[in-house]
Write an enzyme that holds these catalytic residues in place. Sequence first.
Site, PDB file in Angstrom:
ATOM      1  N   SER A   1       1.503  -2.496  11.510  1.00 44.46           N
ATOM      2  CA  SER A   1       2.675  -3.863  11.240  1.00 44.46           C
ATOM      3  C   SER A   1       3.272  -3.282  12.123  1.00 44.46           C
ATOM      4  O   SER A   1       2.527  -4.158  12.759  1.00 44.46           O
ATOM      5  CB  SER A   1       3.704  -2.531  10.584  1.00 44.46           C
ATOM      6  OG  SER A   1       4.309  -2.947   9.997  1.00 44.46           O
ATOM      7  N   THR A   2       4.454  -2.766  12.917  1.00 49.65           N
ATOM      8  CA  THR A   2       4.849  -3.073  13.748  1.00 49.65           C
ATOM      9  C   THR A   2       4.713  -3.368  14.842  1.00 49.65           C
ATOM     10  O   THR A   2       3.842  -1.874  14.974  1.00 49.65           O
ATOM     11  CB  THR A   2       6.930  -2.864  13.763  1.00 49.65           C
ATOM     12  OG1 THR A   2       7.042  -2.729  12.846  1.00 49.65           O
ATOM     13  CG2 THR A   2       7.134  -3.223  14.624  1.00 49.65           C
TER      14      THR A   2
ATOM     15  N   HIS B   1       0.761  -6.045   8.061  1.00 48.88           N
ATOM     16  CA  HIS B   1       2.087  -6.906   7.798  1.00 48.88           C
ATOM     17  C   HIS B   1       2.908  -8.199   9.152  1.00 48.88           C
ATOM     18  O   HIS B   1       3.428  -7.999   9.819  1.00 48.88           O
ATOM     19  CB  HIS B   1       2.927  -5.758   7.997  1.00 48.88           C
ATOM     20  CG  HIS B   1       2.794  -4.800   6.897  1.00 48.88           C
ATOM     21  ND1 HIS B   1       3.358  -3.333   7.449  1.00 48.88           N
ATOM     22  CD2 HIS B   1       2.158  -4.584   6.527  1.00 48.88           C
ATOM     23  CE1 HIS B   1       2.773  -2.263   5.959  1.00 48.88           C
ATOM     24  NE2 HIS B   1       2.278  -2.891   5.306  1.00 48.88           N
TER      25      HIS B   1
ATOM     26  N   MET C   1       5.792   0.912  11.151  1.00 48.30           N
ATOM     27  CA  MET C   1       6.981   1.757  10.383  1.00 48.30           C
ATOM     28  C   MET C   1       6.485   2.151   9.528  1.00 48.30           C
ATOM     29  O   MET C   1       5.768   1.010   8.096  1.00 48.30           O
ATOM     30  CB  MET C   1       8.698   1.122  10.460  1.00 48.30           C
ATOM     31  CG  MET C   1       9.691   1.940   9.896  1.00 48.30           C
ATOM     32  SD  MET C   1      10.223   3.140  10.914  1.00 48.30           S
ATOM     33  CE  MET C   1      10.539   2.475  12.151  1.00 48.30           C
TER      34      MET C   1
ATOM     35  N   ASP D   1       2.606   2.955   5.193  1.00 55.31           N
ATOM     36  CA  ASP D   1       1.194   2.168   4.354  1.00 55.31           C
ATOM     37  C   ASP D   1       0.582   2.500   5.075  1.00 55.31           C
ATOM     38  O   ASP D   1       0.392   2.770   6.690  1.00 55.31           O
ATOM     39  CB  ASP D   1       1.359   0.948   4.904  1.00 55.31           C
ATOM     40  CG  ASP D   1       1.458   0.242   3.444  1.00 55.31           C
ATOM     41  OD1 ASP D   1       0.319   0.600   2.742  1.00 55.31           O
ATOM     42  OD2 ASP D   1       0.888  -1.157   4.118  1.00 55.31           O
TER      43      ASP D   1
END
Length: 355
Positions: free
Chosen positions: A174-175, A200, A293, A296
């Site tokens: 993600s991030t 993501h 973050m 997941d």
Amino acid sequence: MKNQPPYRVLVIDDSAFIRQFLKEIINETEDLTVVATAPDPLKAIEILKKTEVDVITLDVEMPRMDGLEFLRYLMRFHPLPVVMISSWTQENSEIAIQALSLGAVDVVAKPTLGIQSGMNERKAEILSKIRMAVQARVGRLPLSPPPSEAPPPFPAAPQGLKVTTDKLVVIGASTGGTVAITEIFRQLHPNVPGILVVQHLPAMFTPSFSASLDQVARIRVKEAEDGEQITSGLALVVPGGKNLTVMKSGAKYLVKIGPKLEKSLYTPSINHTLFSVADAAGVNAMGIILTGMGDDGAAGLKAMREKGAYTIAQDEETSVIYGMPQKAWENKAAIKQVPLDKIADEIHQWAGITA
């Protein structure tokens, strides 16, 4: 050590409406406060000389210096977490990927029509991404780009040949993931097993992200298509706004592209893909959770480990956000934690590839 809230925000945008809108919604919170606004990056540089700032929101198209040029300057001389808030479109989404590669923590798309109502709809997303950015580990870029080096003399992969492999690698992020995945792909041998990337990202950004990976990697990288076969030397990126399921068909792995899941917070869902890989590939799979973050991927990675897969998570020191890898580690889903620059080696070793 991070400062304590309220965290100080600098808003940079040439639109007076956007500056005022962001100032109002940020100052309504208890944990964030706007300490200054600037109509262009040169004014922002002057502000940064005398004002302490924890996080910046940044537009791209501005007078005197554009946002990307300012981002390069900032990350070299005064690295701070940055959230890009700009009018992205499908045509210029590569700018968003470039911003992330330069060190921006996240991006938010301004509406192209109905600015006021569109910005109100994005209020929660903007505040969430600013809060997340404050927690990010931001590194300083080198003063000059490193000289381009010729790739190591790996043997060329067969051209135009679909090589069936019983091994499969799946990466969830993600991030901070776009940069981390790019670094991994730069190092991959062309004959690695088939790879799935679950990052993501909004739908408009995944085509550009896939293309950027294809440019730096020695393997082919593309957005996944429904019914496509996973083969060695090929990486498939899950399209933004969709979910990917892996299915076994004889000796082949095929992908099924589906819509957003009703009960999932994330689309694409890393957990959804990892659960399917656990069932389809079992011991013949490797799962990797990178920076991001939230949690997941932790449950799906644990399912993979319980089916005998080799599972790892990025370590805290090299993660922009040590959230998803931490949850995977605490959940005993990952066998070990690995620095970013060693993850390609882990893939090669697991796949039995020697340079």
